[in-house]
Design a protein around this motif. Structure first.
Motif, mmCIF file in Angstrom:
data_model
loop_
_atom_site.group_PDB
_atom_site.id
_atom_site.type_symbol
_atom_site.label_atom_id
_atom_site.label_comp_id
_atom_site.label_asym_id
_atom_site.label_seq_id
_atom_site.Cartn_x
_atom_site.Cartn_y
_atom_site.Cartn_z
ATOM 1 N N THR A 179 -77.230 -46.218 -5.077
ATOM 2 C CA THR A 179 -78.614 -45.760 -4.893
ATOM 3 C C THR A 179 -79.317 -45.574 -6.240
ATOM 4 O O THR A 179 -78.743 -44.996 -7.163
ATOM 5 N N SER A 188 -81.913 -55.463 -4.096
ATOM 6 C CA SER A 188 -81.975 -56.397 -2.965
ATOM 7 C C SER A 188 -80.622 -57.024 -2.673
ATOM 8 O O SER A 188 -79.757 -57.150 -3.533
ATOM 9 N N THR A 222 -77.533 -43.658 1.153
ATOM 10 C CA THR A 222 -78.565 -44.678 1.357
ATOM 11 C C THR A 222 -78.754 -44.945 2.848
ATOM 12 O O THR A 222 -77.792 -44.999 3.614
ATOM 13 N N ARG A 223 -80.001 -45.138 3.258
ATOM 14 C CA ARG A 223 -80.279 -45.447 4.657
ATOM 15 C C ARG A 223 -79.864 -46.883 4.973
ATOM 16 O O ARG A 223 -79.861 -47.758 4.107
ATOM 17 N N ILE A 224 -79.530 -47.145 6.238
ATOM 18 C CA ILE A 224 -79.019 -48.461 6.656
ATOM 19 C C ILE A 224 -80.035 -49.557 6.351
ATOM 20 O O ILE A 224 -79.694 -50.636 5.881
ATOM 21 N N GLY A 225 -81.288 -49.292 6.617
ATOM 22 C CA GLY A 225 -82.297 -50.312 6.392
ATOM 23 C C GLY A 225 -82.408 -50.720 4.933
ATOM 24 O O GLY A 225 -82.689 -51.889 4.621
ATOM 25 N N GLU A 226 -82.181 -49.787 4.031
ATOM 26 C CA GLU A 226 -82.285 -50.097 2.616
ATOM 27 C C GLU A 226 -81.106 -50.940 2.115
ATOM 28 O O GLU A 226 -81.235 -51.677 1.138
ATOM 29 N N TRP A 247 -79.673 -53.505 3.407
ATOM 30 C CA TRP A 247 -79.762 -54.948 3.645
ATOM 31 C C TRP A 247 -81.154 -55.496 3.357
ATOM 32 O O TRP A 247 -81.508 -56.582 3.806
ATOM 33 N N ALA A 248 -81.934 -54.748 2.615
ATOM 34 C CA ALA A 248 -83.306 -55.175 2.327
ATOM 35 C C ALA A 248 -83.312 -56.325 1.332
ATOM 36 O O ALA A 248 -82.453 -56.432 0.455
#
Length: 406
Positions: A109, A113, A160-164, A166-167
């Motif tokens: 964190t 990408s 870290t959030r899941i969405g972040e 795999w961004a």
């Protein structure tokens, strides 16, 4: 896709040899380099997204550049690959470590990408090239799982959030990420598999040429045995019989000795005829044999025998053709050969043998065979020249129609 390859000590051609092999490797290397650049471009371009660079960005970029260099060096090591498992464990470890470090650093964190996964994925694809076919896909599957688990684990530890996790970045190259994940291992394995196929075909080409020469030697040995074997056996029997009756029937022994002498002379004459038959072959037959040998070596031959030389010139013309054929197979990387026989403006016989496989250091007329033939042609009133023009190496011999006449 694995292809069995000749061992290093098999005596088969090594990739460092002819220009055809060298040219194939250059195209293979360029293709692999393009794949590597395609893999490293999206993560490197993603660094253009942050408003301000941090120390981590610089460190990741430096390690990524080192990983890029290691990938290029690793591909160069594969050039010696006449099969799988040719690179050292040290080279693989260095490649993996330099590729994994950027991925780990970008998974902490705040995560960067997901395009940074392409760097270790490229390293995994290069190592897969150097593994036996049965292990490649297991290795790639394990590598993909390890990369995913590494990011998930690091992201979980740092909250870290899941969405972040795999961004993707908002750069134009980010859209290439899914295609590159699929293309990198497939294209890498295919390129190196194709390289191995070329190596095997080159080895088969040399084997075919050697087989053609071996068959000719066996044919001559068989003819010689058929001629001399019978004569020598009868000579031995008559000699033994003459020895037995020498004391009791000297006239009969003398007759047997004369017959033995006659058989010996007949055997000698038959041997001379055999050798002469091999030497005094018409030039048309010589051209046919040369074309067959070159074709067996994988070389396309075009012949144009417009002239009909006197039989007295067959030996000299045939000698030049045989020498040129031998030099082409041994010293050139020819793909096409032309054999032309015609008459020049002064009605002299002109033989020209050209090939498109000029070596790095053309032998020219320095070889002993060509030098000897040059002197023979000069003595016969003709000339022999060697030229190199626009990638073609040409030997041209000219003889007067009366050369060799007695």
């Amino acid at each position: 896709m694995g292809l069995p390859a000749p061992p290093r000590d098999s005596g088969l051609p090594v990739p460092d040899g002819g220009g055809g092999i060298r040219g194939t490797w250059q195209w293979t290397w360029v293709s692999m380099l393009a794949l590597i650049v395609a893999a490293y471009a999206p993560p490197a371009w993603s660094l253009a997204s942050p408003d301000a660079w941090q120390t981590r960005h610089i460190a990741v970029l430096i390690v990524g550049a080192a990983s890029l260099t290691a990938s290029i060096v690793f591909v160069s090591l594969l050039r010696s690959g006449l099969g799988q498992d040719v690179t050292s464990a040290r080279a693989r470890i260095v490649l993996v470590v330099l590729a994994v470090v950027p991925w780990v650093a970008t998974s902490v964190t705040p995560v960067l990408s997901i395009e940074w996964a392409l760097i270790p994925w490229m390293a995994a694809s290069l190592i897969a090239v150097d593994l036996p076919a049965r292990c490649r896909w297991w290795w790639l599957g394990a590598a993909a799982l390890a990369l995913a688990l590494a990011r998930v684990g690091l992201a979980a530890v740092t909250g870290t959030r899941i969405g972040e996790m795999w961004a993707v970045s908002d750069t134009p190259l980010s859209m290439l990420f899914p295609a590159l994940v699929i293309m990198l291992p497939l294209a890498s394995v295919f390129q190196m598999w194709l390289w191995q196929v070329v190596i095997s075909l080159d080895a088969a080409k040399s084997e075919r040429a050697e087989l053609a020469r071996t068959q000719e030697r066996l044919r001559f040995a068989s003819d010689l045995h058929n001629i001399q074997g019978h004569h020598l056996q009868v000579i031995a029997l008559k000699s033994e019989l003459a020895e037995r009756v020498l004391a009791s029937a000297p006239d009969a022994a003398a007759s047997l000795i004369r017959e033995t002498q006659a058989l010996a002379r007949e055997a000698l004459e038959d041997t001379r005829r055999l050798v002469k038959g091999y030497r005094a072959v018409s030039f048309a037959v010589e051209a046919e044999n040369a074309a067959a040998v070159l074709d067996a070596a994988g070389i396309h031959v075009t012949t144009d025998l417009a002239a009909d030389p006197p039989a007295a010139l067959d030996h000299q013309l045939g000698s030049l053709l045989r020498e040129a054929t031998t030099n082409i197979i041994r010293h050139s990387t020819a793909r096409h050969v032309t054999i032309t026989l015609n008459t020049d403006d002064t009605d002299r016989i002109e033989l020209s043998i050209g090939n498109d496989g000029v070596p790095e250091r053309p032998r020219g007329s320095d070889g002993s065979g060509i030098a000897t033939l040059t002197e023979q042609y000069r003595t016969a009133g003709g000339a022999l020249t060697v030229t190199t023009d626009d990638g073609w190496f040409t030997i041209r011999g000219v003889l007067p129609q009366t050369a060799g006449a007695t």
